[in-house]
Design an enzyme around this catalytic site. Structure first.
Site, PDB file in Angstrom:
ATOM      1  N   GLU A  18       4.711   5.479 -14.570  1.00 50.59           N
ATOM      2  CA  GLU A  18       5.735   5.930 -13.601  1.00 50.59           C
ATOM      3  C   GLU A  18       7.070   5.400 -13.739  1.00 50.59           C
ATOM      4  O   GLU A  18       8.287   6.077 -13.462  1.00 50.59           O
ATOM      5  CB  GLU A  18       5.218   5.889 -12.049  1.00 50.59           C
ATOM      6  CG  GLU A  18       6.059   6.373 -11.059  1.00 50.59           C
ATOM      7  CD  GLU A  18       5.599   6.081  -9.551  1.00 50.59           C
ATOM      8  OE1 GLU A  18       5.988   6.155  -8.648  1.00 50.59           O
ATOM      9  OE2 GLU A  18       4.240   5.881  -9.405  1.00 50.59           O
ATOM     10  N   ALA A  61       0.158  10.976  -2.045  1.00 49.58           N
ATOM     11  CA  ALA A  61       0.659  10.280  -0.598  1.00 49.58           C
ATOM     12  C   ALA A  61      -0.067   8.805  -0.804  1.00 49.58           C
ATOM     13  O   ALA A  61      -1.101   8.435  -0.471  1.00 49.58           O
ATOM     14  CB  ALA A  61      -0.075  11.185   0.455  1.00 49.58           C
ATOM     15  N   ALA A 114       4.517   0.705   4.835  1.00 50.89           N
ATOM     16  CA  ALA A 114       4.047   0.310   3.526  1.00 50.89           C
ATOM     17  C   ALA A 114       4.911   1.071   2.586  1.00 50.89           C
ATOM     18  O   ALA A 114       4.289   2.242   2.228  1.00 50.89           O
ATOM     19  CB  ALA A 114       2.573   0.622   3.536  1.00 50.89           C
TER      20      ALA A 114
END
Length: 375
Positions: free
Chosen positions: A238, A125, A131
Site C-alpha cells: 500500500e 475499514a 486510531a
C-alpha cells in the site's frame, strides 16, 4: 533518463489504460467532483476492460497476473492524467491481496467475480476516530455467537465508505484482531454522508457504523485473531503504491511549472530564464529523477518478494514529502494564478496534501525506518 523497470507488455498495458482514462474518466471528472464520488458505470467499464482485480485467477474473472509493475503503471497514469481517484489503488493494491491471498476458495468464488467485473465496489475499514496510524488502538469489536460474527463500533475516513458493496472490517477479537467482511444491506451497517474534505472532492470518503452487525462465520477473512499480521504484510505494498503515485504527480507538477515559466515573462524575458528560478527548476528535476530511480528499485524489490517494511515506509514518506515540495514550489512560480481553481496546479496542490497522512502519517513512517535501523 531511460527507465528499465517496464517491458513492452507493460507499455502496451499503459497505452490501453491511458486511452481508457481519456475516454471514460477525463470527460466526467468535473461531474464526479461535484457529486463527490465516481459513477458505477465507470467502475463497470474499468472491470470490462480488465483494469480491476487482474491478479485474480481467470476462473473468477481476473487475468492471473501477479506483477505489481502493472499496478504501478495504473498509479502513474492516474497521476499523469490528473484524474483524482483513490479507487484503483484501493481496489487493486490494497483490497485485492486480502480477497485473493487470504480468502478461502468459497469466499473467492463468492466475492471475486463482482470484484473483477466492477459490479462490486469495495472498502477497507480500519481507521477510527481514536486510531489512525496506530491500528493497535482500535475499539471496534467482533464477538463469536455460534455460527455468526457480531460487530460493534465505528470507522472513519473510509474511502468508498458511502457506496461500498463489500466492506472489510478490522475488529478487536478476544485474542488479537480479526478481519470480517460485511456486505451491503446487512442489518446494523450504516454509513454517513460523504465527508467534506479540503481536497480529492471526486473521491467518496465517509464514516461507517456497525451496530450489532451479524454476518455468517464464513465471512471471517483469514485466521481468527491473526489479522494484524495480514495487515502488516500488505502495508508495504500500500505504501509503495502511494509513493509511485507521488513521484508521477510531482513529475506532472514539474512539467506544468516548466511550461508556465517558459511562457510567462517578467522584466522582458521568460521567468524560467531568471537564474533563481532556473536553478530551482533544476533542483526539482533532479530530485524527481532520483526519487523515480529509487521507487523503481522498490517496485522491483516488491515484485521479487524482497521489499522490507522499513524500505516501503521510507519510500512513502520521502516521495510524498518531495511531492509536496514540488507542488508548493510549482504553485509559487505560477504566482497569483496558482491560487486559482481553474489552474491544475492549484487542484493538485490541494489534493496531494493527504498523501503525507494516509497510508500511515509520515512521522510514523520515519519511526518505522528508525526502529528498523536499531535492530
Amino acid at each position: 533518463m531511460r527507465r528499465t523497470l517496464y517491458t513492452a507488455d507493460h507499455e502496451d498495458f499503459r497505452a490501453g489504460f491511458r486511452q481508457f482514462l481519456a475516454a471514460e474518466a477525463l470527460p466526467n471528472s468535473e461531474e464526479w467532483t461535484a457529486a463527490g464520488t465516481h459513477s458505477r458505470d465507470f467502475w463497470r467499464a474499468a472491470g470490462k476492460a480488465g483494469f480491476l482485480g487482474f491478479e485474480a485467477p481467470e476462473q473468477h474473472g481476473g487475468l492471473g497476473i501477479d506483477d505489481f509493475r502493472y499496478n504501478a503503471v495504473i498509479a502513474e497514469e492516474v497521476a499523469a492524467a490528473g484524474v483524482v481517484t483513490d479507487g484503483f489503488s484501493l481496489h487493486n493494491d490494497i483490497v485485492a491481496p486480502y480477497l485473493i491471498e487470504f480468502a478461502t476458495d468459497e469466499q473467492r468464488a463468492r466475492w471475486l467475480p463482482g470484484f473483477t467485473s466492477g459490479e462490486t465496489i469495495t472498502a477497507i475499514a480500519m481507521t477510527e476516530p481514536y486510531a489512525g496510524s496506530d491500528l493497535a488502538a482500535i475499539r471496534t469489536t467482533v464477538r463469536h455467537d455460534d455460527d455468526e460474527l457480531v460487530l460493534d463500533g465505528s470507522k472513519t475516513f473510509i474511502t468508498n465508505g458511502s457506496v461500498a458493496d463489500l466492506v472489510i472490517v478490522l475488529a478487536k477479537d478476544v485474542d488479537g484482531m480479526s478481519l470480517v467482511v460485511v456486505e451491503q444491506g446487512t442489518p446494523g451497517l450504516s454509513r454517513g454522508t460523504p465527508l467534506e474534505k479540503i481536497g480529492r472532492h471526486g473521491q467518496d470518503t465517509a464514516e461507517v457504523f456497525l451496530e450489532g452487525v451479524r454476518v455468517p462465520a464464513a465471512n471471517l477473512l483469514g485466521e481468527r485473531g491473526r489479522a494484524f499480521d495480514l495487515v502488516k504484510r500488505n502495508l508495504a505494498r500500500e505504501r509503495l503504491s502511494i509513493a509511485v503515485y507521488a513521484v508521477e504527480n510531482a513529475a506532472r507538477a514539474l512539467r506544468l511549472t516548466l511550461e508556465h515559466t517558459s511562457l510567462r515573462t517578467s522584466f522582458g524575458r521568460p521567468i524560467a530564464r531568471h537564474q533563481a528560478v532556473l536553478h530551482r527548476l533544476a533542483e526539482m528535476h533532479t530530485a524527481v529523477q532520483v526519487a523515480r530511480s529509487h521507487i523503481d528499485a522498490c517496485v522491483t524489490a516488491l515484485v521479487e518478494g524482497e521489499l522490507s517494511a522499513e524500505d516501503a515506509a521510507g519510500a512513502k514518506y520521502w516521495a510524498t514529502d518531495l511531492e509536496g515540495e514540488v507542488l508548493d514550489q510549482g504553485l509559487q512560480f505560477f504566482g497569483g494564478s496558482g491560487f486559482m481553481e481553474e489552474y491544475p496546479i492549484a487542484r493538485m496542490w490541494r489534493d496531494a496534501r493527504i498523501q503525507r497522512i494516509y497510508g500511515g502519517a509520515n512521522e510514523i513512517m520515519k519511526d518505522i525506518v528508525g526502529r528498523g535501523m536499531l535492530r
